[in-house]
Scaffold this active site. Structure first.
Site, mmCIF file in Angstrom:
data_model
loop_
_atom_site.group_PDB
_atom_site.id
_atom_site.type_symbol
_atom_site.label_atom_id
_atom_site.label_comp_id
_atom_site.label_asym_id
_atom_site.label_seq_id
_atom_site.Cartn_x
_atom_site.Cartn_y
_atom_site.Cartn_z
ATOM 1 C CB THR A 1 31.239 -16.710 -42.113
ATOM 2 O OG1 THR A 1 30.702 -15.120 -41.570
ATOM 3 C CG2 THR A 1 32.745 -16.416 -41.551
ATOM 4 N N GLY B 1 31.111 -7.944 -43.375
ATOM 5 C CA GLY B 1 30.666 -6.444 -42.731
ATOM 6 C C GLY B 1 30.583 -5.698 -41.857
ATOM 7 C CD1 TRP C 1 27.003 -9.580 -41.081
ATOM 8 C CD2 TRP C 1 26.000 -10.634 -39.657
ATOM 9 N NE1 TRP C 1 25.595 -9.300 -40.187
ATOM 10 C CE2 TRP C 1 26.238 -9.917 -39.409
ATOM 11 C CE3 TRP C 1 26.162 -12.663 -39.440
ATOM 12 C CZ2 TRP C 1 24.924 -10.718 -37.928
ATOM 13 C CZ3 TRP C 1 25.690 -13.089 -37.978
ATOM 14 C CH2 TRP C 1 25.110 -12.147 -37.563
ATOM 15 C CG ASP D 1 26.336 -4.522 -33.511
ATOM 16 O OD1 ASP D 1 26.453 -4.756 -35.249
ATOM 17 O OD2 ASP D 1 27.370 -4.737 -32.658
#
Lengths: 573, 131
Positions: free
Chosen positions: A181, A197, A249, A318
């Site tokens: 993306t 990922g 990403w 995260d």
């Protein structure tokens, strides 16, 4: 037939008028190295290799911006989750991508459509994807528009005709569910692109592809590297590297002097670990988990790892480093690379990747007590199985993937900050790999307001090396779009509710605003066509951070469409 | 916290599962230049709880693995996706949504879950209480 007529008319105009839409001089790596000498264009995702997201154009400036008006717009079909990409402009033509891997080429002065490309996708695969169907950007070079696709390919589309030249399958999306993306980056004669990922049990590769032929030249695994290229399997005990997540990403940066690609990598999977403080030996993925949540320095010719810095060893929150531009700047004769991350901290490196400083951009941070200027984490909050409250920032980050802007005239870095937190219950999970990979979170969670405060966002202008703030503007909800500053002493901020604001870049005073009718969640650029300066901004709401707004913030977000996208272009009358 | 099987769910639900899964794609596609998922664990290594017919199927764990990205607090709170606790949808509608997804809002899980596992997910949703 109608399209043919327009193209013919355009070609005629091109021949007669030197400032009209013209046949582009080929864009190659060399031309991109001096992109800052071409203020009319915006030829790569970050504007130039300096990644300033800055336009030196000053026709529109602080003294006349009050007269800014919409010049033209273009409605993008099938804009599920809005327009999240960046327009690019080369020699009078504006190119941009949208959902489901569509690309449009438009006359930069009028918005007339020159061509429209629709990538043929496996609809059943796309239907299974969570982080989809948006596309966040494209690259230009060697007569092609390059785009990573939802089904794991890199496609090259002819800049003049909109026809596909080649496509190369790089990721087995049918098995891994995820694809591409993020925008590719043209470096010399190669296209570099990172896979999705993070949440997925894979190894999140970054690829180098021959820009002319589409041949894959190299691959770098962000999880554990490889035997001949940064082997780091010993930082993942119990074979956890096999399902480690990672990825890259968003588009990285390039330092031509050092011939080094800088790329930010994603978090490890599962996102949340139950190891507690013994994360080196216990939990889902014991060890530091290289090269996740890191900045990797790669040789663009070979993909070999030249260096790295892991911003968060064993990221258990995260807060990956895949977000954030690599701002290349010089201060007092010394060259720096400045890299904001989801964690809410900004890392300052020298050009060899050695940490020079770390500073905090958001107030609500407690996943660590602090990060020292040398990069050392102090007071980590490593959680165990069970309930935890008030973890800050929220999973969407203290900063999201939207780009900031550095203005060499003011010397300030402008950046959005997000003030929000979360409650969570960490649970032991095992990766789901069959029949196709699924997310591996490791917790139930919920977004919350910071204690004693209300969730909100802000845009500030700061010294990029020290973080010292010169001014700040607050927003009731974090803006999720990228910023643009210009040589006209302007900072443009597209906000979440749909207002596009222009501020005095030196003082933060608001000078102009316009309601675009729906939230912004993409890029913004400035360019010049036929001698006139334009501001082009993506509109359209939805996405991994924006999808939470309807229930958490309510208000206008409860009615805001999540399947609409319009490119809006502004100019002085 | 393991969920008990729910044999009381109606035959209509089985019919719904069959119907919802019948239109899903068959073999996975793979391009000419596809890179295999390098060094991935085998099925047995993975102990993938979502795809082990007859094995223990732990729905709360499934939410903490995948579903919780959108359905917050185990489905008790609306997030990117709707609150599932107290849903007015029928069992068949829930199954159809899991299997087929909804464009731009929910991924299609296709054949990821067996009919029995889909029943367990429905039963979990029906049993959700505010925590």
């Amino acid at each position: 037939m109608k399209r043919w007529c327009k193209l013919s008319a355009l070609s005629l105009a091109t021949a007669l008028l030197p400032w009209s839409v013209s046949i582009a001089a080929d864009i190659d790596g060399k031309r991109l190295q001096s992109a800052d000498k071409e203020p009319d264009n915006w030829m790569t995702y970050h504007g130039t290799y300096q990644s300033w997201h800055y336009s030196p154009l000053d026709q529109i400036n602080a003294s006349n911006v009050s007269g800014l008006r919409e010049a033209w717009s273009h409605v993008a079909s099938r804009s599920v989750r809005g327009l999240q990409s960046y327009p690019l402009v080369a020699d009078g033509v504006l190119y941009y991508s949208g959902a489901y891997n569509q690309i449009w080429a438009l006359d930069g002065a009028t918005g007339e459509v020159l061509w429209h490309y629709k990538h043929k996708l496996n609809d059943d695969l796309v239907a299974k994807q969570t982080h989809s169907p948006y596309n966040r950007g494209i690259a230009l070079g060697y007569g092609n528009v390059y785009m990573g696709t939802l089904d794991g390919k890199l496609a090259a589309v002819d800049m003049k005709t909109g026809k596909m030249v080649w496509e190369t399958k790089l990721v087995d999306s049918e098995k891994l569910t995820v694809g591409f993306t993020g925008a590719p980056l043209l470096v010399k004669d190669k296209v570099v692109i990172g896979a999705q990922g993070g949440e997925w049990p894979s190894r999140g590769p970054i690829f180098g592809v021959d820009a002319k032929t589409g041949k894959q030249l190299w691959r770098f695994f962000t999880v554990a590297g490889e035997e001949n290229n940064g082997d780091a399997r010993n930082t993942w005990l119990n074979d956890s590297w096999k399902t480690g997540g990672g990825g890259g990403w968003m588009a990285g940066g390039y330092d031509p002097e050092k011939n080094t690609v800088w790329w930010g990598t994603a978090n490890p999977a599962p996102l949340y670990d139950w190891s507690g403080p013994d994360f080196k030996t216990k939990g889902a993925r014991p060890g530091d988990n290289l090269y996740t949540t890191s900045v990797v320095l790669l040789d663009p010719d070979t993909g070999k790892l030249k260096g790295f810095h892991q911003e968060l060893p064993h990221d258990a929150w995260d807060f990956d480093s895949a977000t954030g531009e690599f701002v290349m700047l010089e201060r007092d004769g010394k060259k720096y690379t400045v890299h904001p991350s989801k964690s809410g901290f900004v890392w300052v490196y020298d050009r060899d990747g050695k940490v020079q400083n770390v500073w905090k951009l958001v107030k609500n941070v407690n996943f660590v007590k602090d990060i020292k200027p040398n990069g050392e984490l102090v007071g980590r909050r490593d959680m165990t199985e069970g309930k935890h409250t008030n973890l800050c920032p929220f999973i969407a980050g203290g900063m999201s993937w939207n780009m900031g802007s550095y203005n060499p005239k003011t010397g300030l870095l402008y950046k959005v900050g997000n003030e929000w937190c979360m409650d969570l219950e960490i649970k032991k999970t095992t990766p789901i790999l069959e029949p196709a990979a699924q997310l591996n979170i490791g917790a139930d969670f919920n977004i919350t307001h910071p204690q004693g405060d209300k969730a909100h966002g802000h845009v500030s202008g700061r010294d990029p090396i020290t973080g010292k703030m010169k001014w700040e503007v607050k927003f009731p909800e974090p803006p999720l779009a990228s910023l643009l500053s210009t040589g006209g002493n302007l900072l443009f901020v597209p906000d979440a509710r749909g207002w596009l604001h222009a501020y005095d870049a030196s003082t933060g005073k608001e000078l102009w605003s316009h309601n675009n009718g729906q939230g912004h969640n993409g890029g913004i650029i400035s360019y010049r066509a036929k001698g006139k300066q334009y501001i082009a901004v993506m509109t359209g709401w939805g996405g991994l951070a924006g999808d939470d707004y309807a229930t958490f913030f309510g208000g206008t977000f409860a009615q805001m469409p999540k399947d609409s996208g319009v490119l809006k272009v502004f100019a002085l009358p | 916290m393991r969920l008990l099987r729910t044999p009381t769910l109606s035959l209509a639900l089985f019919a719904a599962v069959a119907a919802a899964q019948s239109d899903k794609p068959g073999p996975m596609q793979s391009g000419a230049h596809a890179q295999p998922a390098a060094n991935q664990p085998s099925k047995s290594d993975a102990a993938s709880q979502g795809a082990a017919p007859g094995g223990d199927f732990d729905v709360p764990k499934l939410f903490a693995t995948s579903c919780g990205w959108c359905h917050l607090s185990g489905g008790r709170v609306a997030g990117k996706g709707p609150q599932l606790m107290g849903t007015t949808k029928t069992d068949a509608e829930i199954v159809a949504r899991i299997v087929n997804g909804k464009t731009g809002q929910m991924p299609a899980f296709g054949s990821t879950f067996s009919g029995e596992q889909l029943q367990a997910i429905v039963a979990y949703i029906r049993g959700l209480k505010a925590s």
